[in-house]
Design a protein around this motif. Structure first.
Motif, PDB file in Angstrom:
ATOM      1  N   ASN A 109      -8.485 -16.402   4.005  1.00 47.48           N
ATOM      2  CA  ASN A 109      -9.943 -16.196   4.292  1.00 47.48           C
ATOM      3  C   ASN A 109     -10.110 -14.576   4.271  1.00 47.48           C
ATOM      4  N   SER A 110     -11.419 -14.278   3.707  1.00 45.54           N
ATOM      5  CA  SER A 110     -11.844 -12.862   3.736  1.00 45.54           C
ATOM      6  C   SER A 110     -11.176 -11.983   3.084  1.00 45.54           C
ATOM      7  N   ARG A 111     -10.165 -12.373   2.135  1.00 46.23           N
ATOM      8  CA  ARG A 111      -9.229 -11.296   1.635  1.00 46.23           C
ATOM      9  C   ARG A 111     -10.249 -10.481   0.597  1.00 46.23           C
ATOM     10  N   MET A 112     -11.142 -11.233  -0.051  1.00 48.50           N
ATOM     11  CA  MET A 112     -11.908 -10.483  -1.098  1.00 48.50           C
ATOM     12  C   MET A 112     -13.323  -9.891  -0.544  1.00 48.50           C
ATOM     13  N   ALA A 113     -13.503 -10.079   0.932  1.00 49.98           N
ATOM     14  CA  ALA A 113     -14.590  -9.261   1.590  1.00 49.98           C
ATOM     15  C   ALA A 113     -14.644  -7.869   1.248  1.00 49.98           C
ATOM     16  N   ALA A 114     -15.798  -7.238   0.973  1.00 54.16           N
ATOM     17  CA  ALA A 114     -15.847  -5.915   0.600  1.00 54.16           C
ATOM     18  C   ALA A 114     -15.517  -4.979   1.741  1.00 54.16           C
ATOM     19  N   ASP A 115     -15.679  -5.536   2.995  1.00 55.48           N
ATOM     20  CA  ASP A 115     -15.256  -4.634   3.998  1.00 55.48           C
ATOM     21  C   ASP A 115     -13.731  -4.689   4.603  1.00 55.48           C
ATOM     22  N   VAL A 116     -13.225  -5.590   3.998  1.00 54.90           N
ATOM     23  CA  VAL A 116     -11.843  -5.883   4.602  1.00 54.90           C
ATOM     24  C   VAL A 116     -10.641  -5.324   3.782  1.00 54.90           C
ATOM     25  N   PRO A 117     -10.012  -4.282   4.027  1.00 57.43           N
ATOM     26  CA  PRO A 117      -8.881  -3.963   3.322  1.00 57.43           C
ATOM     27  C   PRO A 117      -7.781  -4.967   3.315  1.00 57.43           C
ATOM     28  N   LEU A 118      -7.361  -5.020   1.951  1.00 61.65           N
ATOM     29  CA  LEU A 118      -6.371  -5.610   1.597  1.00 61.65           C
ATOM     30  C   LEU A 118      -5.214  -5.275   1.070  1.00 61.65           C
ATOM     31  N   VAL A 119      -4.217  -5.282   1.670  1.00 55.38           N
ATOM     32  CA  VAL A 119      -3.148  -4.074   1.844  1.00 55.38           C
ATOM     33  C   VAL A 119      -1.941  -4.470   1.439  1.00 55.38           C
ATOM     34  N   ILE A 120      -1.165  -3.839   0.469  1.00 52.39           N
ATOM     35  CA  ILE A 120       0.296  -3.801   0.374  1.00 52.39           C
ATOM     36  C   ILE A 120       0.463  -2.179   0.802  1.00 52.39           C
ATOM     37  N   PRO A 121       1.278  -1.752   1.966  1.00 53.66           N
ATOM     38  CA  PRO A 121       1.319  -0.466   2.016  1.00 53.66           C
ATOM     39  C   PRO A 121       1.781   0.488   1.055  1.00 53.66           C
ATOM     40  N   GLU A 122       2.849   0.324   0.278  1.00 49.79           N
ATOM     41  CA  GLU A 122       3.497   0.885  -0.667  1.00 49.79           C
ATOM     42  C   GLU A 122       2.768   1.174  -1.679  1.00 49.79           C
ATOM     43  N   VAL A 123       1.599   0.240  -1.938  1.00 47.14           N
ATOM     44  CA  VAL A 123       0.680   0.124  -3.077  1.00 47.14           C
ATOM     45  C   VAL A 123      -0.762   1.115  -2.680  1.00 47.14           C
ATOM     46  N   ASN A 124      -1.419   0.641  -1.641  1.00 48.00           N
ATOM     47  CA  ASN A 124      -2.705   1.057  -1.313  1.00 48.00           C
ATOM     48  C   ASN A 124      -2.969   1.268   0.154  1.00 48.00           C
ATOM     49  N   ALA A 125      -2.275   1.999   0.777  1.00 48.76           N
ATOM     50  CA  ALA A 125      -2.256   2.286   2.172  1.00 48.76           C
ATOM     51  C   ALA A 125      -3.508   2.985   2.466  1.00 48.76           C
ATOM     52  N   ASP A 126      -3.981   3.536   1.301  1.00 47.15           N
ATOM     53  CA  ASP A 126      -5.323   4.596   1.690  1.00 47.15           C
ATOM     54  C   ASP A 126      -6.418   3.580   1.710  1.00 47.15           C
ATOM     55  N   HIS A 127      -6.409   2.248   1.372  1.00 47.45           N
ATOM     56  CA  HIS A 127      -7.728   1.308   1.538  1.00 47.45           C
ATOM     57  C   HIS A 127      -7.666   1.001   3.079  1.00 47.45           C
ATOM     58  N   LEU A 128      -6.769   1.496   4.075  1.00 51.02           N
ATOM     59  CA  LEU A 128      -7.057   1.262   5.191  1.00 51.02           C
ATOM     60  C   LEU A 128      -8.108   1.791   5.937  1.00 51.02           C
ATOM     61  N   ASP A 129      -8.636   2.972   4.984  1.00 53.91           N
ATOM     62  CA  ASP A 129      -9.742   3.548   5.483  1.00 53.91           C
ATOM     63  C   ASP A 129     -11.112   2.942   5.478  1.00 53.91           C
ATOM     64  N   LYS A 146      -5.809  -7.730   5.766  1.00 53.14           N
ATOM     65  CA  LYS A 146      -5.123  -8.853   5.184  1.00 53.14           C
ATOM     66  C   LYS A 146      -4.078  -8.269   4.493  1.00 53.14           C
ATOM     67  N   ASN A 147      -3.015  -9.076   4.246  1.00 54.64           N
ATOM     68  CA  ASN A 147      -2.251  -9.124   3.294  1.00 54.64           C
ATOM     69  C   ASN A 147      -2.566  -9.857   2.072  1.00 54.64           C
ATOM     70  N   PRO A 148      -2.061  -9.827   0.747  1.00 56.68           N
ATOM     71  CA  PRO A 148      -2.434 -10.629  -0.194  1.00 56.68           C
ATOM     72  C   PRO A 148      -1.486 -12.246  -0.023  1.00 56.68           C
ATOM     73  N   ASN A 149      -1.851 -12.677  -0.934  1.00 57.20           N
ATOM     74  CA  ASN A 149      -1.076 -14.085  -1.333  1.00 57.20           C
ATOM     75  C   ASN A 149       0.318 -13.774  -1.737  1.00 57.20           C
ATOM     76  N   CYS A 150       1.495 -14.434  -1.264  1.00 59.61           N
ATOM     77  CA  CYS A 150       2.861 -13.961  -1.674  1.00 59.61           C
ATOM     78  C   CYS A 150       3.095 -13.979  -3.266  1.00 59.61           C
ATOM     79  N   SER A 151       2.156 -14.847  -3.939  1.00 55.33           N
ATOM     80  CA  SER A 151       2.462 -14.466  -5.570  1.00 55.33           C
ATOM     81  C   SER A 151       1.809 -13.093  -5.981  1.00 55.33           C
ATOM     82  N   THR A 152       0.695 -12.859  -5.530  1.00 56.58           N
ATOM     83  CA  THR A 152       0.034 -11.654  -5.768  1.00 56.58           C
ATOM     84  C   THR A 152       1.247 -10.468  -5.329  1.00 56.58           C
ATOM     85  N   ILE A 153       1.782 -10.559  -3.953  1.00 58.69           N
ATOM     86  CA  ILE A 153       2.625  -9.458  -3.815  1.00 58.69           C
ATOM     87  C   ILE A 153       3.755  -9.327  -4.460  1.00 58.69           C
ATOM     88  N   THR A 154       4.483 -10.366  -5.170  1.00 56.93           N
ATOM     89  CA  THR A 154       5.675 -10.218  -6.096  1.00 56.93           C
ATOM     90  C   THR A 154       5.170  -9.174  -7.226  1.00 56.93           C
TER      91      THR A 154
END
Ligand code: 11C
Length: 344
Positions: A109-129, A146-154
């Motif tokens: 839930n809410s992974r795609m909400a505009a104000d919710v950071p969806l983060v893989i730290p090695e990829v987009n840590a700056d989105h935490l802002d 949020k972290n993404p779906n497991c298949s997305t992270i792969t």
């Protein structure tokens, strides 16, 4: 001093992995476990059908499970890990954020909400802002990451390594392990001698989450990456480890050698759960394989192989442990990033 943490959905497949990873973690101390009403009041030992590949730690087994309600979680808990079913997460996570808790959530839930950071730290840590925008808009003392779906992270870390070549079109076809479907998937193994070519809303998640992850945050809003992504998702009778076949078309020429070098040299982070290297690249055309390669980097590494040129661009395979790198480990890593960035 370790940060006191709670686990929402502690008896589920990802909740158990969270406990397995958090119990020995030097920066976090498990102080609260929540589950459904039927488990509340029971010890964790009584409530959970423990299935992960290490014994349940004694002190965890003796803890009393509470209902999933901010009023039932001790005030000195600072960080909440959520592995709730998405419908429950959508209902209760905002209440925890309002009550001042920082929530690192694996729920979809809410992974795609505009104000919710969806983060893989090695990829987009700056989105935490984006949390500053979230706090302004929602007025929360707490926060939701949020972290993404497991298949997305792969597959997204391998794409991140290739962005310098100009990503235009990505096709991805997945072979997903049954543990991605939680207990039901693991226990029934109904799919032995079978493969299932449609497994819910997975395809949409891969297509949308990947573009958000590789988008740019300009300080006010997040602009999605413009690459085209097409996904096809399939369930296969493997216990753990999602394997994916990827085709990438880029603006600039991209040879398999250049892609391998970009992936192998893609930087990791100085966070406890971030593996070094992040991406292992195999020369052997029949690697990576789930059973052989899913535990690389303590289950947190991405493995890639089979790089070759095709009429549809660069083709390769990639693999990650779906309940560690793809779920529980991903949430823990986001917790480490939140700590590193002063949110805890
Ligand atoms: C699966 N990837 O293998 C799914 C499970 O969006 O977090 C995880 C669903 C999600 O079925």
């Amino acid at each position: 001093m370790a940060v006191r943490v709670g686990v929402l959905g502690a008896t589920g497949a990802v909740g158990q992995r969270l406990i397995q990873l958090l119990e020995p973690h030097p920066e976090f101390e498990i102080a609260a476990l929540t589950a459904s009403e039927s488990s509340a009041g029971h010890t964790y030992q009584e409530a959970a059908k423990w299935r992960v590949d290490s014994p349940i730690p004694d002190e965890i087994g003796e803890m009393t499970v509470t209902a999933t309600d901010p009023d039932d979680v001790p005030d000195d808990v600072d960080l909440i890990f959520s592995s709730l079913p998405s419908s429950v997460g959508a209902e209760v996570e905002p209440g925890f954020c309002e009550a001042g808790y920082i929530v690192s959530s694996n729920s979809s839930n809410s992974r795609m909400a505009a104000d919710v950071p969806l983060v893989i730290p090695e990829v987009n840590a700056d989105h935490l802002d984006l949390l500053e925008v979230q706090r302004d808009e929602r007025g929360w003392d707490g926060a939701l990451v949020k972290n993404p779906n497991c298949s997305t992270i792969t597959f997204v870390p391998t794409l991140a390594a290739l962005t310098e070549f100009g990503l235009e079109k990505v096709h991805v076809s997945t072979l997903q392990a049954v543990s991605g479907a939680g207990y039901d998937g693991v226990t029934s193994m109904e799919i032995i001698d079978n493969a299932i070519p449609y497994i819910g809303s997975e395809e949409d998640k891969l297509e949308t989450e990947s573009r958000k992850l590789l988008g740019e945050f300009d300080g006010a809003e997040l602009n999605q990456n413009s690459m085209a992504v097409s996904a096809s998702c399939n369930r296969i009778p493997t216990i753990d480890g999602h394997l994916e076949n990827v085709w990438v078309e880029t603006e600039d020429d991209l040879t398999p050698e250049a892609a391998a070098e970009a992936m192998e040299s893609y930087p990791s982070l100085d966070l406890r759960s971030s593996p070094d290297p992040l991406i292992h690249v195999f020369d052997e055309p029949d690697r990576p394989q789930p059973r052989m390669d899913r535990t690389l980097g303590n289950g947190m590494a991405i493995a890639a192989g089979g790089l070759q040129e095709t009429p549809f661009g660069l083709q390769y395979n990639c693999l990650a442990h779906n309940t560690i790198r793809g779920a529980a480990g991903a949430s823990v890593l986001n917790g480490e990033l939140l700590l590193e960035n002063g949110y805890l």
